[in-house]
Enzyme design. Structure first.
Site, PDB file in Angstrom:
ATOM      1  N   ASP A  35      -5.896  -0.035  -3.556  1.00 40.73           N
ATOM      2  CA  ASP A  35      -5.656   0.335  -4.949  1.00 40.73           C
ATOM      3  C   ASP A  35      -4.164   0.518  -5.234  1.00 40.73           C
ATOM      4  O   ASP A  35      -3.373   0.795  -4.332  1.00 40.73           O
ATOM      5  CB  ASP A  35      -6.343   1.672  -5.267  1.00 40.73           C
ATOM      6  CG  ASP A  35      -7.846   1.562  -5.382  1.00 40.73           C
ATOM      7  OD1 ASP A  35      -8.404   0.499  -5.046  1.00 40.73           O
ATOM      8  OD2 ASP A  35      -8.474   2.564  -5.791  1.00 40.73           O
ATOM      9  N   HIS A  86      -8.038  -2.507 -11.585  1.00 40.74           N
ATOM     10  CA  HIS A  86      -7.991  -1.043 -11.465  1.00 40.74           C
ATOM     11  C   HIS A  86      -7.589  -0.405 -12.795  1.00 40.74           C
ATOM     12  O   HIS A  86      -7.637   0.812 -12.930  1.00 40.74           O
ATOM     13  CB  HIS A  86      -6.991  -0.663 -10.374  1.00 40.74           C
ATOM     14  CG  HIS A  86      -7.117   0.741  -9.857  1.00 40.74           C
ATOM     15  ND1 HIS A  86      -8.310   1.438  -9.821  1.00 40.74           N
ATOM     16  CD2 HIS A  86      -6.182   1.594  -9.348  1.00 40.74           C
ATOM     17  CE1 HIS A  86      -8.106   2.643  -9.310  1.00 40.74           C
ATOM     18  NE2 HIS A  86      -6.832   2.764  -9.031  1.00 40.74           N
ATOM     19  N   HIS A  90      -2.759   3.777 -14.772  1.00 41.43           N
ATOM     20  CA  HIS A  90      -3.574   4.649 -13.924  1.00 41.43           C
ATOM     21  C   HIS A  90      -4.074   5.885 -14.675  1.00 41.43           C
ATOM     22  O   HIS A  90      -4.408   6.907 -14.076  1.00 41.43           O
ATOM     23  CB  HIS A  90      -2.776   5.080 -12.687  1.00 41.43           C
ATOM     24  CG  HIS A  90      -3.630   5.364 -11.491  1.00 41.43           C
ATOM     25  ND1 HIS A  90      -4.174   6.600 -11.225  1.00 41.43           N
ATOM     26  CD2 HIS A  90      -4.042   4.554 -10.490  1.00 41.43           C
ATOM     27  CE1 HIS A  90      -4.871   6.553 -10.096  1.00 41.43           C
ATOM     28  NE2 HIS A  90      -4.818   5.319  -9.635  1.00 41.43           N
ATOM     29  N   HIS A 180      -4.711   2.365  -0.073  1.00 40.70           N
ATOM     30  CA  HIS A 180      -3.756   2.114  -1.146  1.00 40.70           C
ATOM     31  C   HIS A 180      -2.580   1.271  -0.655  1.00 40.70           C
ATOM     32  O   HIS A 180      -2.115   1.465   0.465  1.00 40.70           O
ATOM     33  CB  HIS A 180      -3.216   3.438  -1.715  1.00 40.70           C
ATOM     34  CG  HIS A 180      -4.266   4.261  -2.401  1.00 40.70           C
ATOM     35  ND1 HIS A 180      -5.145   5.072  -1.702  1.00 40.70           N
ATOM     36  CD2 HIS A 180      -4.592   4.381  -3.715  1.00 40.70           C
ATOM     37  CE1 HIS A 180      -5.967   5.661  -2.562  1.00 40.70           C
ATOM     38  NE2 HIS A 180      -5.649   5.268  -3.787  1.00 40.70           N
TER      39      HIS A 180
END
Length: 238
Positions: A35, A86, A90, A180
């Site tokens: 991610d 994603h 964020h 990540h």
């Protein structure tokens, strides 16, 4: 990244309202997911580690970063990895109205597909944060929500060995592993504090080595469901 204090409700895997959490596989495979990239500080090293291990992964990218680093996005694809969404940034989707979640997710999908020249299948909400209305908006965009069942909490600034050990503890076939290749920050609309100081490449190599020792082959989600079957369960958290 997943906030440490996030509240979570996980309902039985038989629930009809489902996000992908694991995969049943005919061979000893695990699904490796990354991610928050792509970023020049971390993504190239992760790609190098995956290449050396002969492994594939699914990269859940942030569109804002992918548009700033199109060459890195191209490297991910050229190396045979899968790209998924994603988000544009964020921002935690559960802070937004369902209509705004629908608009932003649809826009992110369109922008990412334009860069890739290919359809996008999977979506992972930032922080894994979704409620029933959020999940419904994701599905209306033609995307499957994907979460995870294993992580080493690699947003914590601990020694690589400790993070790798947490990631590998109890690992078994069908796991969906969260890792990540970037750290969410102000450039993508949040302030998650300073990034961990360890090498993401070093962590990738440690985890890949540990999986190999356990006889587990890391693959992308698309590859895993091509021969196996996604297992879904309701997953709601703020």
């Amino acid at each position: 990244m997943l906030g440490q204090t996030a509240r979570r409700l996980i309902l039985p895997l038989t629930s009809p309202v489902g996000s992908i959490r694991t995969v049943t596989t005919p061979t000893p495979q695990v699904v490796l997911t990354y991610d928050d990239g792509p970023v020049p500080e971390d993504t190239p090293g992760v790609l190098s580690a995956l290449s050396d291990a002969g492994a594939t992964a699914t990269f859940f990218v942030l569109v804002a970063r992918a548009e700033r680093e199109p060459s890195l996005l191209a490297e991910i694809v050229a190396a045979g990895h899968e790209v998924a969404l994603h988000g544009i940034d964020h921002v935690r989707l559960t802070t937004l109205s369902p209509g705004e979640v629908l608009r932003r997710t649809r826009e992110g999908k369109e922008r990412l597909e334009q860069m890739l020249g290919a359809p996008v299948r999977w979506f992972r909400p930032p922080y894994g944060a979704q409620q029933p209305a959020t999940w419904a908006a994701i599905r209306r965009c033609g995307l499957e929500s994907v979460v995870w069942n294993r992580t080493g909490y690699d947003w914590q600034d601990d020694p690589v060995g400790e993070v790798a050990e947490r990631t590998l503890a109890g690992a078994s076939a069908g796991d969906v592993i969260l890792m990540h290749d970037g750290h969410a920050g102000l450039d993508v609309g949040v302030d998650d504090g300073p990034a961990p100081g360890f090498s993401r490449e070093g962590l990738a190599r440690a985890v890949l080595g540990g999986l190999a020792e356990r006889g587990l082959a890391p693959v992308s989600l698309g590859e895993a469901v091509g021969t196996g079957k996604a297992v879904k369960g309701a997953w709601f958290r703020k």
